[in-house]
Design a protein around this motif. Sequence first.
Motif, mmCIF file in Angstrom:
data_model
loop_
_atom_site.group_PDB
_atom_site.id
_atom_site.type_symbol
_atom_site.label_atom_id
_atom_site.label_comp_id
_atom_site.label_asym_id
_atom_site.label_seq_id
_atom_site.Cartn_x
_atom_site.Cartn_y
_atom_site.Cartn_z
ATOM 1 N N LYS A 45 -39.489 30.136 -39.302
ATOM 2 C CA LYS A 45 -39.759 28.873 -39.994
ATOM 3 C C LYS A 45 -40.308 29.113 -41.392
ATOM 4 O O LYS A 45 -39.931 28.430 -42.349
ATOM 5 N N HIS A 46 -41.191 30.091 -41.519
ATOM 6 C CA HIS A 46 -41.828 30.361 -42.808
ATOM 7 C C HIS A 46 -41.145 31.479 -43.594
ATOM 8 O O HIS A 46 -41.660 31.913 -44.632
ATOM 9 N N ARG A 47 -39.986 31.924 -43.093
ATOM 10 C CA ARG A 47 -39.137 32.909 -43.774
ATOM 11 C C ARG A 47 -39.860 34.215 -44.116
ATOM 12 O O ARG A 47 -39.696 34.754 -45.206
ATOM 13 N N VAL A 48 -40.657 34.698 -43.191
ATOM 14 C CA VAL A 48 -41.353 35.974 -43.411
ATOM 15 C C VAL A 48 -40.797 37.079 -42.510
ATOM 16 O O VAL A 48 -41.344 38.181 -42.474
ATOM 17 N N GLN A 49 -39.676 36.803 -41.820
ATOM 18 C CA GLN A 49 -39.123 37.775 -40.886
ATOM 19 C C GLN A 49 -38.640 39.061 -41.558
ATOM 20 O O GLN A 49 -38.483 40.074 -40.905
ATOM 21 N N LYS A 50 -38.421 39.036 -42.875
ATOM 22 C CA LYS A 50 -38.032 40.256 -43.591
ATOM 23 C C LYS A 50 -39.205 40.837 -44.380
ATOM 24 O O LYS A 50 -39.030 41.723 -45.204
ATOM 25 N N LEU A 51 -40.392 40.341 -44.092
ATOM 26 C CA LEU A 51 -41.609 40.876 -44.705
ATOM 27 C C LEU A 51 -42.544 41.473 -43.661
ATOM 28 O O LEU A 51 -43.180 42.499 -43.903
ATOM 29 N N LEU A 52 -42.620 40.801 -42.502
ATOM 30 C CA LEU A 52 -43.617 41.168 -41.501
ATOM 31 C C LEU A 52 -43.044 41.105 -40.093
ATOM 32 O O LEU A 52 -42.051 40.438 -39.835
ATOM 33 N N GLY A 53 -43.712 41.778 -39.199
ATOM 34 C CA GLY A 53 -43.486 41.672 -37.769
ATOM 35 C C GLY A 53 -44.839 41.501 -37.114
ATOM 36 O O GLY A 53 -45.874 41.440 -37.783
ATOM 37 N N ILE A 54 -44.823 41.455 -35.805
ATOM 38 C CA ILE A 54 -46.068 41.337 -35.061
ATOM 39 C C ILE A 54 -46.227 42.589 -34.211
ATOM 40 O O ILE A 54 -45.260 43.089 -33.664
ATOM 41 N N GLY A 55 -47.436 43.110 -34.160
ATOM 42 C CA GLY A 55 -47.678 44.327 -33.392
ATOM 43 C C GLY A 55 -48.788 44.131 -32.382
ATOM 44 O O GLY A 55 -49.651 43.272 -32.543
ATOM 45 N N LEU A 56 -48.743 44.922 -31.346
ATOM 46 C CA LEU A 56 -49.815 44.964 -30.367
ATOM 47 C C LEU A 56 -50.908 45.843 -30.961
ATOM 48 O O LEU A 56 -50.705 47.029 -31.197
ATOM 49 N N ARG A 57 -52.040 45.244 -31.241
ATOM 50 C CA ARG A 57 -53.131 45.975 -31.891
ATOM 51 C C ARG A 57 -53.723 46.984 -30.920
ATOM 52 O O ARG A 57 -54.222 46.628 -29.848
ATOM 53 N N HIS A 58 -53.613 48.273 -31.274
ATOM 54 C CA HIS A 58 -54.166 49.329 -30.437
ATOM 55 C C HIS A 58 -54.408 50.573 -31.275
ATOM 56 O O HIS A 58 -53.861 50.720 -32.359
ATOM 57 N N ALA A 59 -55.236 51.454 -30.763
ATOM 58 C CA ALA A 59 -55.545 52.708 -31.444
ATOM 59 C C ALA A 59 -54.870 53.859 -30.712
ATOM 60 O O ALA A 59 -54.680 53.821 -29.506
ATOM 61 N N HIS A 60 -54.497 54.873 -31.480
ATOM 62 C CA HIS A 60 -53.943 56.097 -30.901
ATOM 63 C C HIS A 60 -55.068 57.002 -30.426
ATOM 64 O O HIS A 60 -54.949 57.685 -29.424
ATOM 65 N N PHE A 61 -56.135 57.013 -31.179
ATOM 66 C CA PHE A 61 -57.326 57.791 -30.855
ATOM 67 C C PHE A 61 -58.438 57.271 -31.742
ATOM 68 O O PHE A 61 -58.193 56.527 -32.686
ATOM 69 N N LEU A 62 -59.654 57.604 -31.436
ATOM 70 C CA LEU A 62 -60.786 57.155 -32.240
ATOM 71 C C LEU A 62 -60.943 58.051 -33.460
ATOM 72 O O LEU A 62 -60.789 59.266 -33.369
ATOM 73 N N LEU A 63 -61.230 57.432 -34.596
ATOM 74 C CA LEU A 63 -61.457 58.182 -35.824
ATOM 75 C C LEU A 63 -62.896 58.669 -35.902
ATOM 76 O O LEU A 63 -63.805 58.068 -35.341
ATOM 77 N N LYS A 64 -63.057 59.741 -36.640
ATOM 78 C CA LYS A 64 -64.390 60.251 -36.944
ATOM 79 C C LYS A 64 -64.748 59.813 -38.351
ATOM 80 O O LYS A 64 -63.862 59.464 -39.151
ATOM 81 N N ASP A 65 -66.021 59.800 -38.687
ATOM 82 C CA ASP A 65 -66.454 59.431 -40.043
ATOM 83 C C ASP A 65 -65.688 60.241 -41.070
ATOM 84 O O ASP A 65 -65.494 61.446 -40.915
ATOM 85 N N GLY A 66 -65.201 59.542 -42.114
ATOM 86 C CA GLY A 66 -64.466 60.197 -43.191
ATOM 87 C C GLY A 66 -62.969 60.289 -42.962
ATOM 88 O O GLY A 66 -62.237 60.675 -43.858
ATOM 89 N N GLU A 67 -62.474 59.941 -41.779
ATOM 90 C CA GLU A 67 -61.044 59.968 -41.504
ATOM 91 C C GLU A 67 -60.443 58.589 -41.798
ATOM 92 O O GLU A 67 -61.115 57.574 -41.666
ATOM 93 N N TYR A 68 -59.151 58.572 -42.160
ATOM 94 C CA TYR A 68 -58.454 57.326 -42.474
ATOM 95 C C TYR A 68 -57.053 57.350 -41.884
ATOM 96 O O TYR A 68 -56.355 58.340 -41.973
ATOM 97 N N LEU A 69 -56.662 56.245 -41.301
ATOM 98 C CA LEU A 69 -55.286 55.976 -40.906
ATOM 99 C C LEU A 69 -54.977 54.558 -41.368
ATOM 100 O O LEU A 69 -55.879 53.802 -41.718
ATOM 101 N N THR A 70 -53.704 54.189 -41.315
ATOM 102 C CA THR A 70 -53.329 52.844 -41.711
ATOM 103 C C THR A 70 -53.999 51.835 -40.800
ATOM 104 O O THR A 70 -53.910 51.941 -39.581
#
Length: 155
Positions: A45-70
């Motif tokens: 409806k809002h024509r964002v299907q070629k900009l965004l999708g929907i994801g299941l929010r989850h982590a692969h593993f816990l980060l430690k201080d100073g680490e970065y992932l998307t």
Amino acid sequence: MAVCLRPYTVANFNAAPLLPEALQKHSNAGGNNWVHHVFGPLFLKHRVQKLLGIGLRHAHFLLKDGEYLTEQLKINGVYCLVVYPGDDFPGRVEMTVGRANVNLTPAQAARHDPAQQSEAAWYFSEALTKRGCACNCFHHRTPQTSHTHVQTITK
């Protein structure tokens, strides 16, 4: 151009549930109904299907201080927005081994049991839905992994 919506912190990233908890929340929320009957039509409806999708929010593993992932943009406790990969997205497989993410081809992922997979992201553009886009997470465990994250396109 990127816009910072909130400061990136290890605590914000680590607040995402690990896969088994995220899958349970998705199921408890009637997730497939939300994805296919609410989010999909809303994106179209809002024509964002070629900009965004929907994801299941989850982590692969816990980060430690100073680490970065998307970091994913949180919509609510269960879902997040994900960037549309493009009409010609050939597929990729992202396996989490320990604290490393390894990218494989969909053919390499075919060696894994599909019964051990759960959908983890959805795109609503006709270009990808016609080709059967499936973005999955493997929920098997080894001593080195909590789960394996997979994005593939099948025909």
